[in-house]
Design an enzyme around this catalytic site. Structure first.
Site, PDB file in Angstrom:
ATOM      1  N   ASN A  10      -8.968  24.547 -10.749  1.00 28.88           N
ATOM      2  CA  ASN A  10      -8.470  23.888  -9.546  1.00 28.88           C
ATOM      3  C   ASN A  10      -9.638  23.078  -8.962  1.00 28.88           C
ATOM      4  O   ASN A  10     -10.494  23.636  -8.286  1.00 28.88           O
ATOM      5  CB  ASN A  10      -7.973  24.947  -8.546  1.00 28.88           C
ATOM      6  CG  ASN A  10      -7.458  24.343  -7.263  1.00 28.88           C
ATOM      7  OD1 ASN A  10      -7.361  23.121  -7.138  1.00 28.88           O
ATOM      8  ND2 ASN A  10      -7.134  25.193  -6.299  1.00 28.88           N
ATOM      9  N   TRP A  11      -9.644  21.777  -9.273  1.00 25.93           N
ATOM     10  CA  TRP A  11     -10.772  20.939  -8.823  1.00 25.93           C
ATOM     11  C   TRP A  11     -10.700  20.650  -7.319  1.00 25.93           C
ATOM     12  O   TRP A  11     -11.625  20.090  -6.755  1.00 25.93           O
ATOM     13  CB  TRP A  11     -10.778  19.621  -9.592  1.00 25.93           C
ATOM     14  CG  TRP A  11     -11.245  19.714 -11.015  1.00 25.93           C
ATOM     15  CD1 TRP A  11     -11.627  20.836 -11.693  1.00 25.93           C
ATOM     16  CD2 TRP A  11     -11.380  18.627 -11.942  1.00 25.93           C
ATOM     17  NE1 TRP A  11     -12.000  20.509 -12.982  1.00 25.93           N
ATOM     18  CE2 TRP A  11     -11.853  19.163 -13.164  1.00 25.93           C
ATOM     19  CE3 TRP A  11     -11.153  17.247 -11.867  1.00 25.93           C
ATOM     20  CZ2 TRP A  11     -12.098  18.364 -14.287  1.00 25.93           C
ATOM     21  CZ3 TRP A  11     -11.387  16.460 -12.978  1.00 25.93           C
ATOM     22  CH2 TRP A  11     -11.855  17.017 -14.179  1.00 25.93           C
ATOM     23  N   LYS A  12      -9.560  20.981  -6.704  1.00 21.05           N
ATOM     24  CA  LYS A  12      -9.356  20.691  -5.266  1.00 21.05           C
ATOM     25  C   LYS A  12      -9.654  19.210  -4.999  1.00 21.05           C
ATOM     26  O   LYS A  12      -9.250  18.376  -5.800  1.00 21.05           O
ATOM     27  CB  LYS A  12     -10.186  21.650  -4.418  1.00 21.05           C
ATOM     28  CG  LYS A  12      -9.870  23.115  -4.786  1.00 21.05           C
ATOM     29  CD  LYS A  12     -10.394  24.126  -3.831  1.00 21.05           C
ATOM     30  CE  LYS A  12     -10.022  25.523  -4.322  1.00 21.05           C
ATOM     31  NZ  LYS A  12     -10.462  26.584  -3.434  1.00 21.05           N
ATOM     32  N   HIS A  97      -0.681  27.455  -2.975  1.00 21.38           N
ATOM     33  CA  HIS A  97      -2.103  27.823  -2.826  1.00 21.38           C
ATOM     34  C   HIS A  97      -2.379  28.172  -1.362  1.00 21.38           C
ATOM     35  O   HIS A  97      -1.812  27.570  -0.450  1.00 21.38           O
ATOM     36  CB  HIS A  97      -2.997  26.665  -3.273  1.00 21.38           C
ATOM     37  CG  HIS A  97      -4.433  27.066  -3.379  1.00 21.38           C
ATOM     38  ND1 HIS A  97      -5.260  27.119  -2.274  1.00 21.38           N
ATOM     39  CD2 HIS A  97      -5.171  27.476  -4.430  1.00 21.38           C
ATOM     40  CE1 HIS A  97      -6.454  27.544  -2.658  1.00 21.38           C
ATOM     41  NE2 HIS A  97      -6.430  27.764  -3.968  1.00 21.38           N
ATOM     42  N   GLU A  99      -4.713  27.501   0.570  1.00 19.81           N
ATOM     43  CA  GLU A  99      -5.182  26.413   1.442  1.00 19.81           C
ATOM     44  C   GLU A  99      -4.011  25.565   1.920  1.00 19.81           C
ATOM     45  O   GLU A  99      -4.061  24.974   2.997  1.00 19.81           O
ATOM     46  CB  GLU A  99      -6.240  25.575   0.695  1.00 19.81           C
ATOM     47  CG  GLU A  99      -7.563  26.334   0.611  1.00 19.81           C
ATOM     48  CD  GLU A  99      -8.454  25.948  -0.552  1.00 19.81           C
ATOM     49  OE1 GLU A  99      -8.209  24.919  -1.203  1.00 19.81           O
ATOM     50  OE2 GLU A  99      -9.419  26.708  -0.809  1.00 19.81           O
ATOM     51  N   GLU A 167      -4.327  35.745  -5.679  1.00 16.20           N
ATOM     52  CA  GLU A 167      -5.521  35.197  -5.044  1.00 16.20           C
ATOM     53  C   GLU A 167      -5.657  35.769  -3.628  1.00 16.20           C
ATOM     54  O   GLU A 167      -5.094  35.208  -2.670  1.00 16.20           O
ATOM     55  CB  GLU A 167      -5.416  33.674  -4.949  1.00 16.20           C
ATOM     56  CG  GLU A 167      -5.451  32.966  -6.277  1.00 16.20           C
ATOM     57  CD  GLU A 167      -6.118  31.605  -6.138  1.00 16.20           C
ATOM     58  OE1 GLU A 167      -7.113  31.376  -6.823  1.00 16.20           O
ATOM     59  OE2 GLU A 167      -5.672  30.793  -5.316  1.00 16.20           O
ATOM     60  N   GLY A 173     -13.168  30.752  -2.240  1.00 18.96           N
ATOM     61  CA  GLY A 173     -13.971  29.640  -1.736  1.00 18.96           C
ATOM     62  C   GLY A 173     -15.284  30.048  -1.094  1.00 18.96           C
ATOM     63  O   GLY A 173     -15.672  31.226  -1.086  1.00 18.96           O
ATOM     64  N   SER A 215     -13.381  33.380  -6.250  1.00 22.62           N
ATOM     65  CA  SER A 215     -14.806  33.576  -6.566  1.00 22.62           C
ATOM     66  C   SER A 215     -15.051  34.075  -7.990  1.00 22.62           C
ATOM     67  O   SER A 215     -15.969  34.855  -8.229  1.00 22.62           O
ATOM     68  CB  SER A 215     -15.457  34.530  -5.555  1.00 22.62           C
ATOM     69  OG  SER A 215     -15.357  34.010  -4.243  1.00 22.62           O
ATOM     70  N   GLY A 236     -11.854  27.907  -8.858  1.00 25.07           N
ATOM     71  CA  GLY A 236     -12.164  26.769  -7.983  1.00 25.07           C
ATOM     72  C   GLY A 236     -13.559  26.250  -8.256  1.00 25.07           C
ATOM     73  O   GLY A 236     -13.787  25.492  -9.208  1.00 25.07           O
TER      74      GLY A 236
HETATM   75  P1  PGA Z   1     -12.895  29.710  -5.808  1.00 26.42           P
HETATM   76  O1  PGA Z   1     -11.442  29.105  -5.525  1.00 26.42           O
HETATM   77  O2  PGA Z   1     -12.956  30.030  -7.275  1.00 26.42           O
HETATM   78  O3  PGA Z   1     -13.839  28.631  -5.409  1.00 26.42           O
HETATM   79  O4  PGA Z   1     -13.015  30.931  -4.951  1.00 26.42           O
HETATM   80  C1  PGA Z   1     -10.303  29.657  -6.118  1.00 26.42           C
HETATM   81  C2  PGA Z   1      -9.051  28.968  -5.630  1.00 26.42           C
HETATM   82  O5  PGA Z   1      -9.027  28.483  -4.498  1.00 26.42           O
HETATM   83  O6  PGA Z   1      -8.059  28.898  -6.361  1.00 26.42           O
END
Ligand code: PGA
Length: 251
Positions: A10-12, A97, A99, A167, A173, A215, A236
Protein backbone atom coordinates in the site's frame (compact mmCIF):
# COMPACT_ATOMS: atom_id res chain seq x y z
CA UNK A 1 -7.26 -21.20 1.98
CA UNK A 2 -4.78 -20.57 -0.80
CA UNK A 3 -1.39 -22.16 -0.18
CA UNK A 4 0.24 -19.06 -1.67
CA UNK A 5 1.27 -16.10 0.42
CA UNK A 6 -0.13 -12.71 -0.62
CA UNK A 7 1.92 -9.61 0.04
CA UNK A 8 0.21 -6.32 -0.75
CA UNK A 9 2.06 -3.02 -1.02
CA UNK A 10 0.00 0.00 0.00
CA UNK A 11 2.05 2.94 -1.30
CA UNK A 12 -0.58 5.38 0.06
CA UNK A 13 0.19 8.92 -1.24
CA UNK A 14 3.74 8.00 -2.33
CA UNK A 15 6.02 8.50 -4.18
CA UNK A 16 5.69 12.07 -5.42
CA UNK A 17 6.54 11.56 -9.10
CA UNK A 18 5.89 9.10 -11.92
CA UNK A 19 9.62 8.69 -12.39
CA UNK A 20 10.06 7.49 -8.79
CA UNK A 21 6.95 5.27 -9.05
CA UNK A 22 8.20 3.49 -12.17
CA UNK A 23 11.66 3.03 -10.65
CA UNK A 24 10.16 1.50 -7.51
CA UNK A 25 7.83 -0.74 -9.52
CA UNK A 26 10.65 -1.96 -11.79
CA UNK A 27 12.76 -2.91 -8.76
CA UNK A 28 9.92 -4.79 -7.05
CA UNK A 29 8.95 -6.51 -10.29
CA UNK A 30 12.48 -7.66 -10.93
CA UNK A 31 13.05 -8.85 -7.34
CA UNK A 32 9.66 -10.63 -7.32
CA UNK A 33 10.99 -13.12 -9.90
CA UNK A 34 12.93 -14.78 -7.06
CA UNK A 35 9.76 -15.47 -5.06
CA UNK A 36 8.78 -19.12 -4.76
CA UNK A 37 5.40 -19.26 -3.13
CA UNK A 38 4.21 -15.66 -2.91
CA UNK A 39 2.33 -13.20 -5.05
CA UNK A 40 2.93 -9.49 -4.60
CA UNK A 41 0.29 -6.90 -5.39
CA UNK A 42 1.37 -3.29 -5.78
CA UNK A 43 -1.25 -0.65 -4.97
CA UNK A 44 0.07 2.70 -6.19
CA UNK A 45 -1.80 6.02 -6.38
CA UNK A 46 -4.14 5.72 -9.42
CA UNK A 47 -2.35 8.42 -11.40
CA UNK A 48 0.61 6.05 -11.82
CA UNK A 49 -1.42 3.04 -13.01
CA UNK A 50 -0.99 3.70 -16.72
CA UNK A 51 2.80 4.04 -16.47
CA UNK A 52 3.14 0.94 -14.27
CA UNK A 53 0.77 -1.16 -16.39
CA UNK A 54 2.87 -0.32 -19.45
CA UNK A 55 5.95 -1.80 -17.71
CA UNK A 56 3.98 -5.06 -17.48
CA UNK A 57 2.24 -7.22 -14.94
CA UNK A 58 3.53 -10.69 -14.01
CA UNK A 59 1.73 -13.58 -12.33
CA UNK A 60 3.92 -12.96 -9.27
CA UNK A 61 3.63 -9.16 -9.39
CA UNK A 62 0.17 -7.72 -9.93
CA UNK A 63 -1.49 -4.32 -9.70
CA UNK A 64 -4.13 -3.20 -7.24
CA UNK A 65 -5.53 0.10 -6.02
CA UNK A 66 -6.15 1.66 -2.61
CA UNK A 67 -9.84 2.57 -2.89
CA UNK A 68 -12.69 2.70 -5.43
CA UNK A 69 -16.00 4.40 -6.06
CA UNK A 70 -19.08 2.51 -4.90
CA UNK A 71 -20.57 3.38 -8.33
CA UNK A 72 -19.42 2.22 -11.73
CA UNK A 73 -19.70 5.61 -13.44
CA UNK A 74 -22.18 8.48 -13.19
CA UNK A 75 -22.35 11.88 -11.50
CA UNK A 76 -19.84 11.30 -8.66
CA UNK A 77 -17.31 14.10 -8.63
CA UNK A 78 -13.75 13.03 -8.01
CA UNK A 79 -14.47 9.29 -7.95
CA UNK A 80 -12.55 6.58 -9.84
CA UNK A 81 -14.67 3.65 -11.07
CA UNK A 82 -13.92 -0.07 -11.36
CA UNK A 83 -14.21 -0.01 -15.16
CA UNK A 84 -11.56 2.72 -15.37
CA UNK A 85 -8.99 0.76 -13.36
CA UNK A 86 -9.81 -2.62 -14.90
CA UNK A 87 -8.56 -1.24 -18.19
CA UNK A 88 -5.05 -1.09 -16.64
CA UNK A 89 -5.09 -4.73 -15.54
CA UNK A 90 -5.86 -4.02 -11.89
CA UNK A 91 -6.89 -7.23 -10.11
CA UNK A 92 -7.20 -6.24 -6.41
CA UNK A 93 -8.86 -3.34 -4.60
CA UNK A 94 -8.16 -2.33 -0.99
CA UNK A 95 -11.41 -1.34 0.67
CA UNK A 96 -12.22 0.00 4.13
CA UNK A 97 -8.65 0.98 5.04
CA UNK A 98 -8.61 2.55 8.51
CA UNK A 99 -7.31 5.84 7.10
CA UNK A 100 -10.45 6.03 4.95
CA UNK A 101 -12.69 4.91 7.82
CA UNK A 102 -11.11 7.67 9.94
CA UNK A 103 -12.07 10.24 7.30
CA UNK A 104 -15.71 9.20 7.51
CA UNK A 105 -16.18 6.10 5.34
CA UNK A 106 -18.99 4.07 6.90
CA UNK A 107 -19.57 0.32 7.03
CA UNK A 108 -22.55 0.83 4.69
CA UNK A 109 -20.43 2.55 2.03
CA UNK A 110 -17.73 -0.13 2.39
CA UNK A 111 -20.42 -2.79 1.85
CA UNK A 112 -21.53 -1.05 -1.37
CA UNK A 113 -17.93 -0.80 -2.56
CA UNK A 114 -17.30 -4.51 -1.95
CA UNK A 115 -20.39 -5.39 -4.00
CA UNK A 116 -19.22 -3.15 -6.86
CA UNK A 117 -15.72 -4.66 -6.79
CA UNK A 118 -17.06 -8.24 -6.82
CA UNK A 119 -19.57 -7.41 -9.55
CA UNK A 120 -16.66 -6.21 -11.71
CA UNK A 121 -14.81 -9.51 -11.14
CA UNK A 122 -12.04 -7.92 -9.06
CA UNK A 123 -10.77 -9.09 -5.65
CA UNK A 124 -11.59 -6.94 -2.61
CA UNK A 125 -8.95 -6.68 0.13
CA UNK A 126 -11.20 -5.81 3.06
CA UNK A 127 -9.43 -4.05 5.94
CA UNK A 128 -10.87 -4.65 9.38
CA UNK A 129 -9.45 -3.95 12.80
CA UNK A 130 -10.11 -2.35 16.14
CA UNK A 131 -9.10 1.20 17.06
CA UNK A 132 -7.86 0.22 20.52
CA UNK A 133 -7.58 -2.73 22.91
CA UNK A 134 -8.09 -0.93 26.20
CA UNK A 135 -11.61 -1.91 27.19
CA UNK A 136 -11.80 -5.64 27.87
CA UNK A 137 -13.04 -7.66 24.92
CA UNK A 138 -14.68 -4.70 23.18
CA UNK A 139 -12.19 -4.96 20.30
CA UNK A 140 -13.76 -8.27 19.26
CA UNK A 141 -17.21 -6.66 19.05
CA UNK A 142 -15.83 -3.85 16.93
CA UNK A 143 -14.39 -6.30 14.38
CA UNK A 144 -17.55 -8.43 14.45
CA UNK A 145 -19.68 -5.38 13.66
CA UNK A 146 -17.39 -4.44 10.77
CA UNK A 147 -17.67 -7.96 9.33
CA UNK A 148 -21.45 -8.13 9.75
CA UNK A 149 -22.09 -4.73 8.19
CA UNK A 150 -19.38 -4.85 5.50
CA UNK A 151 -20.54 -8.28 4.24
CA UNK A 152 -24.31 -7.75 4.45
CA UNK A 153 -26.15 -9.18 1.42
CA UNK A 154 -23.05 -10.81 -0.08
CA UNK A 155 -23.52 -14.50 -0.80
CA UNK A 156 -21.09 -17.17 0.30
CA UNK A 157 -19.67 -17.91 -3.14
CA UNK A 158 -18.52 -14.32 -3.33
CA UNK A 159 -17.21 -14.23 0.23
CA UNK A 160 -14.60 -16.84 -0.76
CA UNK A 161 -13.03 -14.31 -3.14
CA UNK A 162 -12.43 -11.66 -0.48
CA UNK A 163 -9.02 -11.27 1.18
CA UNK A 164 -9.46 -10.23 4.82
CA UNK A 165 -6.72 -7.90 6.06
CA UNK A 166 -6.59 -7.70 9.86
CA UNK A 167 -5.13 -4.28 10.60
CA UNK A 168 -5.34 -3.11 14.23
CA UNK A 169 -5.47 0.66 13.88
CA UNK A 170 -3.12 1.22 16.84
CA UNK A 171 -0.38 -0.73 15.03
CA UNK A 172 -0.52 1.14 11.70
CA UNK A 173 1.81 3.78 10.33
CA UNK A 174 4.26 6.20 11.93
CA UNK A 175 1.80 6.89 14.77
CA UNK A 176 1.57 3.24 15.84
CA UNK A 177 1.63 2.89 19.62
CA UNK A 178 3.26 -0.55 19.29
CA UNK A 179 3.57 -3.51 16.93
CA UNK A 180 0.97 -6.27 17.33
CA UNK A 181 2.21 -9.64 18.50
CA UNK A 182 1.78 -12.82 16.43
CA UNK A 183 -0.45 -14.08 19.29
CA UNK A 184 -2.78 -11.09 18.86
CA UNK A 185 -2.87 -11.73 15.13
CA UNK A 186 -3.58 -15.43 15.71
CA UNK A 187 -6.38 -14.65 18.15
CA UNK A 188 -8.04 -12.31 15.67
CA UNK A 189 -7.61 -14.64 12.71
CA UNK A 190 -9.40 -17.36 14.71
CA UNK A 191 -12.08 -14.88 15.71
CA UNK A 192 -12.62 -13.70 12.11
CA UNK A 193 -13.07 -17.34 11.06
CA UNK A 194 -15.54 -17.86 13.92
CA UNK A 195 -17.64 -14.86 12.88
CA UNK A 196 -17.60 -16.04 9.24
CA UNK A 197 -18.60 -19.50 10.39
CA UNK A 198 -21.59 -18.00 12.26
CA UNK A 199 -22.53 -15.76 9.32
CA UNK A 200 -21.97 -18.41 6.60
CA UNK A 201 -20.56 -21.86 7.35
CA UNK A 202 -17.44 -23.62 8.57
CA UNK A 203 -16.22 -24.32 5.06
CA UNK A 204 -16.13 -20.59 4.26
CA UNK A 205 -14.52 -19.92 7.62
CA UNK A 206 -11.74 -22.41 6.92
CA UNK A 207 -11.00 -21.39 3.34
CA UNK A 208 -10.92 -17.57 3.33
CA UNK A 209 -7.59 -15.77 3.06
CA UNK A 210 -6.52 -13.69 6.05
CA UNK A 211 -3.49 -11.40 5.99
CA UNK A 212 -2.04 -9.04 8.61
CA UNK A 213 -1.12 -5.35 8.34
CA UNK A 214 0.41 -2.79 10.70
CA UNK A 215 4.14 -2.01 11.03
CA UNK A 216 5.20 -5.18 9.20
CA UNK A 217 8.92 -5.19 8.44
CA UNK A 218 11.70 -7.60 7.53
CA UNK A 219 12.36 -8.41 11.21
CA UNK A 220 8.83 -9.35 12.32
CA UNK A 221 7.35 -10.81 9.10
CA UNK A 222 8.37 -14.44 9.56
CA UNK A 223 7.01 -14.64 13.13
CA UNK A 224 3.57 -13.55 11.88
CA UNK A 225 3.66 -16.20 9.16
CA UNK A 226 4.79 -18.89 11.61
CA UNK A 227 2.61 -18.01 14.62
CA UNK A 228 0.11 -15.32 13.54
CA UNK A 229 -2.48 -17.43 11.71
CA UNK A 230 -2.07 -15.41 8.51
CA UNK A 231 -0.59 -16.11 5.12
CA UNK A 232 0.41 -12.69 3.93
CA UNK A 233 0.66 -8.99 4.66
CA UNK A 234 -0.61 -5.56 3.82
CA UNK A 235 2.50 -3.42 4.00
CA UNK A 236 2.65 0.38 4.15
CA UNK A 237 5.99 2.07 4.92
CA UNK A 238 8.20 -0.94 4.26
CA UNK A 239 6.69 -1.35 0.79
CA UNK A 240 8.48 1.82 -0.36
CA UNK A 241 11.84 0.04 0.00
CA UNK A 242 11.95 -2.70 -2.69
CA UNK A 243 14.58 -4.85 -0.96
CA UNK A 244 12.81 -4.75 2.38
CA UNK A 245 9.47 -5.43 0.73
CA UNK A 246 10.74 -8.50 -1.11
CA UNK A 247 12.46 -9.77 2.06
CA UNK A 248 9.03 -9.58 3.73
CA UNK A 249 7.53 -11.48 0.79
CA UNK A 250 10.17 -14.19 1.22
CA UNK A 251 9.31 -14.64 4.92
P1 PGA B 1 2.33 0.41 7.86
O1 PGA B 1 0.92 0.61 7.14
O2 PGA B 1 2.92 -0.87 7.33
O3 PGA B 1 3.12 1.61 7.49
O4 PGA B 1 2.05 0.34 9.33
C1 PGA B 1 0.05 -0.47 6.94
C2 PGA B 1 -1.24 -0.01 6.32
O5 PGA B 1 -1.66 1.13 6.55
O6 PGA B 1 -1.89 -0.77 5.59
Amino acid sequence: MSSKNIIIANWKSNPNSEEKATKLFRSVKSLSKTLKNSTVIICPPVVFLKALASIGILTKCKLGIQDISAYDGGAHTGEISVSMVKAFGVSHVIVGHSERRASGETNIVINEKIKTILEAGLIPVLCIGEREREHGMWYLHEVKKQLEENLRGINKNKIKKIIFAYEPVWAIGARATRVATPEESLEMSIYIRKVLSDLYDTNIAKTVSIIYGGSVDERNASSFIEHGGVHGFLVGRASLDPKQFITIAQA
